[in-house]
Design a protein around this motif. Structure first.
Motif, PDB file in Angstrom:
ATOM      1  N   ASP A  46       0.826  -1.213   0.000  1.00  0.00           N
ATOM      2  CA  ASP A  46       0.000   0.000   0.000  1.00  0.00           C
ATOM      3  C   ASP A  46       0.864   1.268   0.000  1.00  0.00           C
ATOM      4  OD1 ASP A  46      -2.362  -1.440  -0.037  1.00  0.00           O
ATOM      5  OD2 ASP A  46      -2.603  -1.376   2.149  1.00  0.00           O
ATOM      6  N   GLU A  47       1.925   1.274   0.811  1.00  0.00           N
ATOM      7  CA  GLU A  47       2.825   2.432   0.840  1.00  0.00           C
ATOM      8  C   GLU A  47       3.515   2.602  -0.507  1.00  0.00           C
ATOM      9  OE1 GLU A  47       4.446   2.973   5.381  1.00  0.00           O
ATOM     10  OE2 GLU A  47       5.120   1.187   4.301  1.00  0.00           O
ATOM     11  N   LEU A  48       3.930   1.509  -1.094  1.00  0.00           N
ATOM     12  CA  LEU A  48       4.579   1.568  -2.395  1.00  0.00           C
ATOM     13  C   LEU A  48       3.609   2.068  -3.450  1.00  0.00           C
ATOM     14  CD1 LEU A  48       7.161   1.060  -3.976  1.00  0.00           C
ATOM     15  CD2 LEU A  48       6.475  -1.314  -4.239  1.00  0.00           C
ATOM     16  N   SER A  49       2.385   1.590  -3.421  1.00  0.00           N
ATOM     17  CA  SER A  49       1.364   2.031  -4.364  1.00  0.00           C
ATOM     18  C   SER A  49       1.098   3.527  -4.221  1.00  0.00           C
ATOM     19  CB  SER A  49       0.074   1.238  -4.154  1.00  0.00           C
ATOM     20  OG  SER A  49      -0.921   1.678  -5.044  1.00  0.00           O
ATOM     21  N   LEU A  50       0.988   3.992  -2.984  1.00  0.00           N
ATOM     22  CA  LEU A  50       0.765   5.409  -2.721  1.00  0.00           C
ATOM     23  C   LEU A  50       1.929   6.248  -3.245  1.00  0.00           C
ATOM     24  CD1 LEU A  50      -0.954   7.607  -1.290  1.00  0.00           C
ATOM     25  CD2 LEU A  50       0.383   7.127   0.772  1.00  0.00           C
ATOM     26  N   ALA A  51       3.143   5.797  -2.986  1.00  0.00           N
ATOM     27  CA  ALA A  51       4.332   6.526  -3.451  1.00  0.00           C
ATOM     28  C   ALA A  51       4.379   6.579  -4.974  1.00  0.00           C
ATOM     29  CB  ALA A  51       5.594   5.868  -2.901  1.00  0.00           C
ATOM     30  N   LEU A  52       4.081   5.466  -5.619  1.00  0.00           N
ATOM     31  CA  LEU A  52       4.107   5.433  -7.087  1.00  0.00           C
ATOM     32  C   LEU A  52       3.016   6.337  -7.668  1.00  0.00           C
ATOM     33  CD1 LEU A  52       4.834   1.642  -7.657  1.00  0.00           C
ATOM     34  CD2 LEU A  52       6.410   3.566  -7.992  1.00  0.00           C
ATOM     35  N   ARG A  53       1.836   6.319  -7.043  1.00  0.00           N
ATOM     36  CA  ARG A  53       0.758   7.208  -7.498  1.00  0.00           C
ATOM     37  C   ARG A  53       1.160   8.668  -7.354  1.00  0.00           C
ATOM     38  NH1 ARG A  53      -3.592   5.819  -4.119  1.00  0.00           N
ATOM     39  NH2 ARG A  53      -2.952   3.681  -4.014  1.00  0.00           N
ATOM     40  N   SER A  54       1.822   9.011  -6.257  1.00  0.00           N
ATOM     41  CA  SER A  54       2.243  10.399  -6.060  1.00  0.00           C
ATOM     42  C   SER A  54       3.294  10.814  -7.093  1.00  0.00           C
ATOM     43  CB  SER A  54       2.764  10.622  -4.646  1.00  0.00           C
ATOM     44  OG  SER A  54       3.997   9.992  -4.453  1.00  0.00           O
ATOM     45  N   LEU A  55       3.980   9.829  -7.672  1.00  0.00           N
ATOM     46  CA  LEU A  55       4.946  10.099  -8.743  1.00  0.00           C
ATOM     47  C   LEU A  55       4.283  10.092 -10.123  1.00  0.00           C
ATOM     48  CD1 LEU A  55       7.906   7.884  -7.503  1.00  0.00           C
ATOM     49  CD2 LEU A  55       7.810  10.377  -7.522  1.00  0.00           C
ATOM     50  N   GLY A  56       2.969   9.853 -10.139  1.00  0.00           N
ATOM     51  CA  GLY A  56       2.231   9.835 -11.398  1.00  0.00           C
ATOM     52  C   GLY A  56       2.271   8.505 -12.109  1.00  0.00           C
ATOM     53  N   LEU A  57       2.624   7.444 -11.400  1.00  0.00           N
ATOM     54  CA  LEU A  57       2.694   6.113 -11.998  1.00  0.00           C
ATOM     55  C   LEU A  57       1.504   5.293 -11.529  1.00  0.00           C
ATOM     56  CD1 LEU A  57       6.483   5.450 -11.401  1.00  0.00           C
ATOM     57  CD2 LEU A  57       5.410   6.125 -13.537  1.00  0.00           C
ATOM     58  N   ASP A  58       0.580   5.026 -12.432  1.00  0.00           N
ATOM     59  CA  ASP A  58      -0.600   4.244 -12.086  1.00  0.00           C
ATOM     60  C   ASP A  58      -0.246   2.773 -12.054  1.00  0.00           C
ATOM     61  OD1 ASP A  58      -2.530   6.446 -14.130  1.00  0.00           O
ATOM     62  OD2 ASP A  58      -2.292   6.487 -11.957  1.00  0.00           O
ATOM     63  N   THR A  59      -0.638   2.109 -11.002  1.00  0.00           N
ATOM     64  CA  THR A  59      -0.379   0.680 -10.873  1.00  0.00           C
ATOM     65  C   THR A  59      -1.652  -0.028 -10.436  1.00  0.00           C
ATOM     66  OG1 THR A  59       0.325   0.922  -8.580  1.00  0.00           O
ATOM     67  CG2 THR A  59       2.043   0.979 -10.253  1.00  0.00           C
ATOM     68  N   ASP A  60      -1.815  -1.203 -10.918  1.00  0.00           N
ATOM     69  CA  ASP A  60      -2.913  -2.050 -10.476  1.00  0.00           C
ATOM     70  C   ASP A  60      -2.480  -2.667  -9.149  1.00  0.00           C
ATOM     71  OD1 ASP A  60      -4.098  -4.789 -10.108  1.00  0.00           O
ATOM     72  OD2 ASP A  60      -5.280  -4.135 -11.852  1.00  0.00           O
ATOM     73  N   PRO A  61      -3.257  -2.455  -8.071  1.00  0.00           N
ATOM     74  CA  PRO A  61      -2.841  -2.960  -6.754  1.00  0.00           C
ATOM     75  C   PRO A  61      -2.556  -4.460  -6.720  1.00  0.00           C
ATOM     76  CG  PRO A  61      -4.696  -1.470  -6.528  1.00  0.00           C
ATOM     77  CD  PRO A  61      -4.502  -1.682  -8.005  1.00  0.00           C
ATOM     78  N   SER A  62      -3.344  -5.254  -7.430  1.00  0.00           N
ATOM     79  CA  SER A  62      -3.093  -6.701  -7.401  1.00  0.00           C
ATOM     80  C   SER A  62      -1.810  -7.053  -8.160  1.00  0.00           C
ATOM     81  CB  SER A  62      -4.287  -7.474  -7.968  1.00  0.00           C
ATOM     82  OG  SER A  62      -4.492  -7.153  -9.324  1.00  0.00           O
ATOM     83  N   GLU A  63      -1.531  -6.350  -9.252  1.00  0.00           N
ATOM     84  CA  GLU A  63      -0.287  -6.597  -9.985  1.00  0.00           C
ATOM     85  C   GLU A  63       0.922  -6.172  -9.162  1.00  0.00           C
ATOM     86  OE1 GLU A  63      -0.594  -4.640 -13.750  1.00  0.00           O
ATOM     87  OE2 GLU A  63      -1.973  -6.112 -14.555  1.00  0.00           O
ATOM     88  N   LEU A  64       0.804  -5.026  -8.497  1.00  0.00           N
ATOM     89  CA  LEU A  64       1.892  -4.553  -7.652  1.00  0.00           C
ATOM     90  C   LEU A  64       2.132  -5.534  -6.502  1.00  0.00           C
ATOM     91  CD1 LEU A  64       3.939  -2.303  -7.104  1.00  0.00           C
ATOM     92  CD2 LEU A  64       2.182  -1.180  -5.718  1.00  0.00           C
ATOM     93  N   ASP A  65       1.047  -5.992  -5.903  1.00  0.00           N
ATOM     94  CA  ASP A  65       1.157  -6.950  -4.808  1.00  0.00           C
ATOM     95  C   ASP A  65       1.834  -8.243  -5.271  1.00  0.00           C
ATOM     96  OD1 ASP A  65       0.636  -7.608  -2.036  1.00  0.00           O
ATOM     97  OD2 ASP A  65      -0.785  -9.091  -2.845  1.00  0.00           O
TER      98      ASP A  65
END
Length: 186
Positions: A46-65
């Motif tokens: 979740d922290e990684l997803s939030l950080a990537l989103r703040s950098l403008g990088l959209d990620t699918d949470p299940s793929e990131l997980d």
């Protein structure tokens, strides 16, 4: 996972590569600390997803997980720094390969080692930054007292290379400045 790869990488950039592990470990530690929002020494998906989103990088949470979970050690709720470093190294190899980079890595590491030594001359207190006061002291030691006499003038020198505008020069700003000087003088 393919969508995640494209959105995470965008374009190939050499700054992602671990060219000189001892130096880039510091850079990676800084990134880890920024991503570790609650400062518990772990980065959750979740922290990684939030950080990537703040950098403008959209990620699918299940793929990131699914990308991150193999690197999380049993009993941990997230990536410790060593795990984060292993994930980074794995992504580096996946996206950039190592075959055509081996010769360049030795040269890059040698160059960065020389720049690190030069940086240490300026960074007298060893905090990883060159402040205006530290630059002023070094200018005086080099016999360039006129350039360093007025702190306002020294602060302008710092701000001319201070990309993040924090009032000091970190190693990466110093390296960019030195490479610019070397290129212009060649």
């Amino acid at each position: 996972m393919e969508k995640c790869k494209r959105s995470l990488t965008g374009r190939k950039t050499s700054s992602f590569r671990l060219r000189c592990p001892s130096l880039n470990s510091l850079r990676l530690q800084r990134i880890f600390d920024v991503f570790d929002k609650n400062h518990d020494g772990m980065i959750t998906a979740d922290e990684l997803s939030l950080a990537l989103r703040s950098l403008g990088l959209d990620t699918d949470p299940s793929e990131l997980d699914s990308m991150v979970s193999p690197y999380i050690r049993p009993g941990n709720s997230g990536l410790r720094f060593e795990d984060f470093e292993a994930l980074h190294r794995s992504l580096n190899e996946l996206f950039f390969g190592l075959d055509d980079l081996q010769d360049r890595e030795g040269k890059d590491c040698e160059e960065e080692s020389e720049l690190t030594e030069a940086f240490k001359v300026f960074d007298e207190d060893g905090d990883g930054y060159i402040s205006a006061r530290e630059l002023q002291v070094v200018l005086r030691k080099l016999g360039l007292g006129d350039e360093g006499r007025e702190i306002d003038r020294v602060e302008k020198m710092i701000s001319s290379v201070d990309r993040d505008q924090d009032g000091r020069v970190d190693f990466f700003e110093f390296k960019d400045m030195m490479r610019g000087v070397i290129v212009r003088s060649a």
